[in-house]
Design a protein around this motif. Structure first.
Motif, PDB file in Angstrom:
ATOM      1  N   ILE A  53       2.888  -3.671  -8.148  1.00  0.00           N
ATOM      2  CA  ILE A  53       2.184  -2.778  -9.127  1.00  0.00           C
ATOM      3  C   ILE A  53       2.877  -2.532 -10.531  1.00  0.00           C
ATOM      4  CG2 ILE A  53       1.518  -0.496  -9.383  1.00  0.00           C
ATOM      5  CD1 ILE A  53       0.997  -0.304  -6.359  1.00  0.00           C
ATOM      6  N   ALA A  54       4.290  -2.709 -10.389  1.00  0.00           N
ATOM      7  CA  ALA A  54       5.212  -2.614 -11.561  1.00  0.00           C
ATOM      8  C   ALA A  54       5.434  -3.929 -12.267  1.00  0.00           C
ATOM      9  CB  ALA A  54       6.535  -2.125 -11.304  1.00  0.00           C
ATOM     10  N   GLY A  55       4.722  -4.830 -11.644  1.00  0.00           N
ATOM     11  CA  GLY A  55       5.018  -6.395 -12.334  1.00  0.00           C
ATOM     12  C   GLY A  55       6.189  -6.760 -12.171  1.00  0.00           C
ATOM     13  N   ALA A  56       7.199  -6.267 -11.333  1.00  0.00           N
ATOM     14  CA  ALA A  56       8.496  -7.002 -11.110  1.00  0.00           C
ATOM     15  C   ALA A  56       8.485  -8.050 -10.183  1.00  0.00           C
ATOM     16  CB  ALA A  56       9.233  -5.779 -10.502  1.00  0.00           C
TER      17      ALA A  56
ATOM     18  N   ALA B 182       3.848   4.596  -2.695  1.00  0.00           N
ATOM     19  CA  ALA B 182       3.496   3.717  -3.657  1.00  0.00           C
ATOM     20  C   ALA B 182       3.290   4.681  -4.870  1.00  0.00           C
ATOM     21  CB  ALA B 182       2.306   2.813  -3.527  1.00  0.00           C
ATOM     22  N   ALA B 183       2.632   5.687  -4.629  1.00  0.00           N
ATOM     23  CA  ALA B 183       2.265   6.641  -5.761  1.00  0.00           C
ATOM     24  C   ALA B 183       3.532   7.225  -6.506  1.00  0.00           C
ATOM     25  CB  ALA B 183       1.257   7.790  -5.356  1.00  0.00           C
ATOM     26  N   ALA B 184       4.727   7.264  -5.537  1.00  0.00           N
ATOM     27  CA  ALA B 184       6.026   7.935  -6.066  1.00  0.00           C
ATOM     28  C   ALA B 184       6.941   7.227  -6.892  1.00  0.00           C
ATOM     29  CB  ALA B 184       6.766   8.288  -4.785  1.00  0.00           C
ATOM     30  N   ARG B 185       6.176   5.910  -7.265  1.00  0.00           N
ATOM     31  CA  ARG B 185       6.777   5.077  -8.291  1.00  0.00           C
ATOM     32  C   ARG B 185       7.244   5.723  -9.520  1.00  0.00           C
ATOM     33  NH1 ARG B 185       1.645   3.679  -7.585  1.00  0.00           N
ATOM     34  NH2 ARG B 185       0.141   3.673  -9.633  1.00  0.00           N
ATOM     35  N   ASP B 186       8.430   5.438 -10.182  1.00  0.00           N
ATOM     36  CA  ASP B 186       8.785   6.158 -11.416  1.00  0.00           C
ATOM     37  C   ASP B 186       9.922   5.500 -12.105  1.00  0.00           C
ATOM     38  OD1 ASP B 186       9.517   7.985 -13.315  1.00  0.00           O
ATOM     39  OD2 ASP B 186      10.803   9.098 -12.197  1.00  0.00           O
ATOM     40  N   GLY B 187       9.198   4.814 -13.199  1.00  0.00           N
ATOM     41  CA  GLY B 187      10.004   3.898 -13.992  1.00  0.00           C
ATOM     42  C   GLY B 187      10.142   2.578 -13.357  1.00  0.00           C
TER      43      GLY B 187
ATOM     44  N   ALA C 172      -8.662  -1.825 -14.537  1.00  0.00           N
ATOM     45  CA  ALA C 172      -7.624  -2.663 -15.315  1.00  0.00           C
ATOM     46  C   ALA C 172      -6.406  -3.032 -14.605  1.00  0.00           C
ATOM     47  CB  ALA C 172      -7.160  -2.357 -16.744  1.00  0.00           C
ATOM     48  N   ALA C 173      -5.859  -1.787 -13.935  1.00  0.00           N
ATOM     49  CA  ALA C 173      -4.626  -2.076 -13.059  1.00  0.00           C
ATOM     50  C   ALA C 173      -4.930  -2.845 -11.801  1.00  0.00           C
ATOM     51  CB  ALA C 173      -4.166  -0.667 -12.632  1.00  0.00           C
ATOM     52  N   LEU C 174      -6.097  -2.800 -11.219  1.00  0.00           N
ATOM     53  CA  LEU C 174      -6.381  -3.740 -10.106  1.00  0.00           C
ATOM     54  C   LEU C 174      -6.232  -5.135 -10.606  1.00  0.00           C
ATOM     55  CD1 LEU C 174      -7.056  -4.097  -7.228  1.00  0.00           C
ATOM     56  CD2 LEU C 174      -9.641  -3.829  -7.921  1.00  0.00           C
ATOM     57  N   ALA C 175      -6.893  -5.385 -11.447  1.00  0.00           N
ATOM     58  CA  ALA C 175      -7.239  -6.880 -12.096  1.00  0.00           C
ATOM     59  C   ALA C 175      -5.530  -7.374 -12.307  1.00  0.00           C
ATOM     60  CB  ALA C 175      -7.914  -7.224 -13.326  1.00  0.00           C
ATOM     61  N   ALA C 176      -4.683  -6.650 -12.865  1.00  0.00           N
ATOM     62  CA  ALA C 176      -3.461  -7.153 -12.978  1.00  0.00           C
ATOM     63  C   ALA C 176      -2.674  -7.307 -11.649  1.00  0.00           C
ATOM     64  CB  ALA C 176      -2.593  -6.024 -13.815  1.00  0.00           C
ATOM     65  N   LEU C 177      -2.840  -6.261 -10.704  1.00  0.00           N
ATOM     66  CA  LEU C 177      -2.103  -6.647  -9.423  1.00  0.00           C
ATOM     67  C   LEU C 177      -2.645  -7.823  -8.813  1.00  0.00           C
ATOM     68  CD1 LEU C 177      -0.444  -5.644  -6.992  1.00  0.00           C
ATOM     69  CD2 LEU C 177      -2.544  -4.253  -6.227  1.00  0.00           C
ATOM     70  N   VAL C 178      -4.001  -8.102  -8.821  1.00  0.00           N
ATOM     71  CA  VAL C 178      -4.522  -9.211  -8.108  1.00  0.00           C
ATOM     72  C   VAL C 178      -3.794 -10.546  -8.830  1.00  0.00           C
ATOM     73  CG1 VAL C 178      -6.507 -10.628  -7.522  1.00  0.00           C
ATOM     74  CG2 VAL C 178      -6.919  -8.213  -7.478  1.00  0.00           C
ATOM     75  N   ALA C 179      -3.637 -10.537 -10.003  1.00  0.00           N
ATOM     76  CA  ALA C 179      -3.148 -11.749 -10.751  1.00  0.00           C
ATOM     77  C   ALA C 179      -1.656 -11.761  -9.974  1.00  0.00           C
ATOM     78  CB  ALA C 179      -3.001 -11.624 -12.150  1.00  0.00           C
ATOM     79  N   ARG C 180      -0.906 -10.714 -10.251  1.00  0.00           N
ATOM     80  CA  ARG C 180       0.769 -11.024  -9.500  1.00  0.00           C
ATOM     81  C   ARG C 180       0.519 -11.276  -8.188  1.00  0.00           C
ATOM     82  NH1 ARG C 180       0.802  -5.106 -11.888  1.00  0.00           N
ATOM     83  NH2 ARG C 180       1.254  -5.688 -14.163  1.00  0.00           N
ATOM     84  N   GLU C 181      -0.428 -10.889  -7.273  1.00  0.00           N
ATOM     85  CA  GLU C 181      -0.511 -11.204  -5.762  1.00  0.00           C
ATOM     86  C   GLU C 181      -0.606 -12.776  -5.804  1.00  0.00           C
ATOM     87  OE1 GLU C 181      -2.334  -7.305  -3.435  1.00  0.00           O
ATOM     88  OE2 GLU C 181      -3.704  -8.873  -4.505  1.00  0.00           O
ATOM     89  N   ARG C 182      -1.469 -13.202  -6.636  1.00  0.00           N
ATOM     90  CA  ARG C 182      -1.530 -14.432  -6.621  1.00  0.00           C
ATOM     91  C   ARG C 182      -0.731 -15.616  -6.995  1.00  0.00           C
ATOM     92  NH1 ARG C 182      -8.086 -15.255  -8.915  1.00  0.00           N
ATOM     93  NH2 ARG C 182      -9.100 -14.830  -6.875  1.00  0.00           N
ATOM     94  N   ALA C 183      -0.006 -15.084  -8.133  1.00  0.00           N
ATOM     95  CA  ALA C 183       1.159 -15.638  -8.622  1.00  0.00           C
ATOM     96  C   ALA C 183       2.267 -15.872  -7.659  1.00  0.00           C
ATOM     97  CB  ALA C 183       1.603 -15.063 -10.152  1.00  0.00           C
TER      98      ALA C 183
END
Length: 390
Positions: free
Chosen positions: A321-324, A293-298, A240-251
């Motif tokens: 990845i964070a949706g920012a 990327a994995a060191a993301r925190d908040g 599910a996290a991948l689907a969200a990222l792909v959508a943000r990349e496209r946007a």
């Protein structure tokens, strides 16, 4: 009616010279170049099948002064190094024995026998090198038209010959396939998923990264999870996290990136990211990026501040990845901090740890203010030094 392939690359003079060297009746274009040309897609690699034995191919290329490399001579492959790009020339063959990882082959003299040992119908299309006449032994042209990815013959047998074909199936399904997918192929992949454990990590990693680099692998990755394939190679993944990222990349108009997408699939755990990088035999640069990327925190904070500290690429990874919002980074290049330790010493601060602390403090203020011009940096330095001396 005879169907013919027409493509600009077929008119290359260096390819014409290669065909003359091998002999028209001895060579045919095959595989990806034929498939992609039929779909009007760019062609990257050109492969030829030939009735000539490898030693004869080498002799003819040598006589013609065509540079060549025996890239896979044990399997009958010689690469001709041409001005327009390399061409892999492989003697037609059939499998004698396989163990799911390696195959022992014997050279053949029949084009259809060569086609029968290939993986998918859409990859077993051949074309005459001069007039483009198509040779389709297993319905690949029709499958291509309806976007069907099918194994040639018995799907279970094709996979037992080479277990990597499971991952290749999903990659081709993501790139060319329509929905619903071929149920026979999916069932074979489901039942033989555990055989992927016997493959080298490097082969699995390379195929997985190739899949993640496609335009939208998210539906396919999700299907791999449903079929029990993804847990074999990447049990830590969250589709599910991948689907969200792909959508943000496209946007945001950001190009697909397999490392970023792998990072999105994984939890925010740098140690685990490094383990996955080792498992997939990623490069040192890819391993570092995955761990960042994995060191993301908040919340990731200011996009430009993040890009200054980590680099634009790593900042994009975390932000997407964070949706920012990443619009602040479009066309932006991180500036160089316009202050050196010597300038601080020149203000009367003794060389040593104090200089480094002041430098870091001024840099932090400079970043927080949005990277102002050098004049403001010196004002900030004056203020920090005043604090130190107070």
């Amino acid at each position: 009616m005879t169907e013919r392939l027409e493509a600009d690359w077929m008119r290359r003079e260096d390819l014409a010279a290669l065909v003359r060297t091998l002999g028209r009746d001895n060579a045919r274009y095959v595989g990806g170049a034929v498939r992609d040309s039929l779909l009007a897609l760019p062609v990257k690699d050109i492969d030829m099948a030939t009735l000539l034995r490898p030693e004869e191919v080498i002799a003819r290329l040598s006589d013609a002064g065509i540079r060549h490399v025996p890239t896979g001579i044990e399997h009958g492959t010689v690469t001709a190094v041409l001005a327009g790009g390399p061409v892999e020339i492989t003697t037609v063959r059939h499998d004698v024995s396989t163990d799911g990882r390696r195959a022992t082959v014997a050279f053949a003299s029949d084009w259809q026998e060569d086609a029968a040992r290939r993986d998918f119908t859409i990859n077993a299309l051949y074309a005459d090198p001069l007039d483009g006449t198509l040779f389709d032994y297993f319905g690949g042209k029709a499958d291509l038209a309806r976007r069907a990815v099918r194994f040639i013959g018995d799907a279970h047998q094709r996979i037992r010959e080479d277990h990597l074909r499971i991952l290749r199936y999903f990659r081709f399904q993501a790139r060319f396939g329509s929905q619903p997918a071929d149920p026979v192929a999916e069932q074979a992949c489901r039942e033989l998923a555990a055989t992927l454990k016997g493959l080298s990590r490097e082969r699995v990693g390379m195929e997985t990264m190739n899949l993640l680099g496609l335009a939208d692998p998210a539906p396919t990755i999700a299907r791999m999870a449903e079929l029990g394939v993804l847990p074999v190679i990447l049990p830590e993944a969250d589709p599910a996290a991948l689907a969200a990222l792909v959508a943000r990349e496209r946007a945001h108009g950001v190009a697909p990136d397999p490392v970023r997408r792998l990072a999105a699939l994984l939890p925010a755990d740098p140690a685990l990211a490094e383990q996955i990088a080792a498992r997939f035999r990623l490069s040192g640069a890819q391993k570092k990026r995955l761990a960042l990327a994995a060191a993301r925190d908040g919340e990731p904070g200011s996009p430009r501040a993040l890009a200054f500290r980590l680099g634009v690429e790593a900042a994009l990874d975390r932000l997407l990845i964070a949706g920012a919002d990443v619009s602040e980074l479009e066309g932006w290049t991180p500036p160089t901090f316009p202050l050196k330790g010597g300038q601080i010493v020149a203000r009367g601060i003794g060389a040593g740890p104090e200089v480094a602390r002041i430098l870091r403090r001024v840099e932090t203020l400079w970043i927080d203010e949005g990277f102002p011009a050098e004049a403001r940096v010196h004002e900030l330095l004056d203020a920090v030094i005043a604090e130190v001396r107070a």
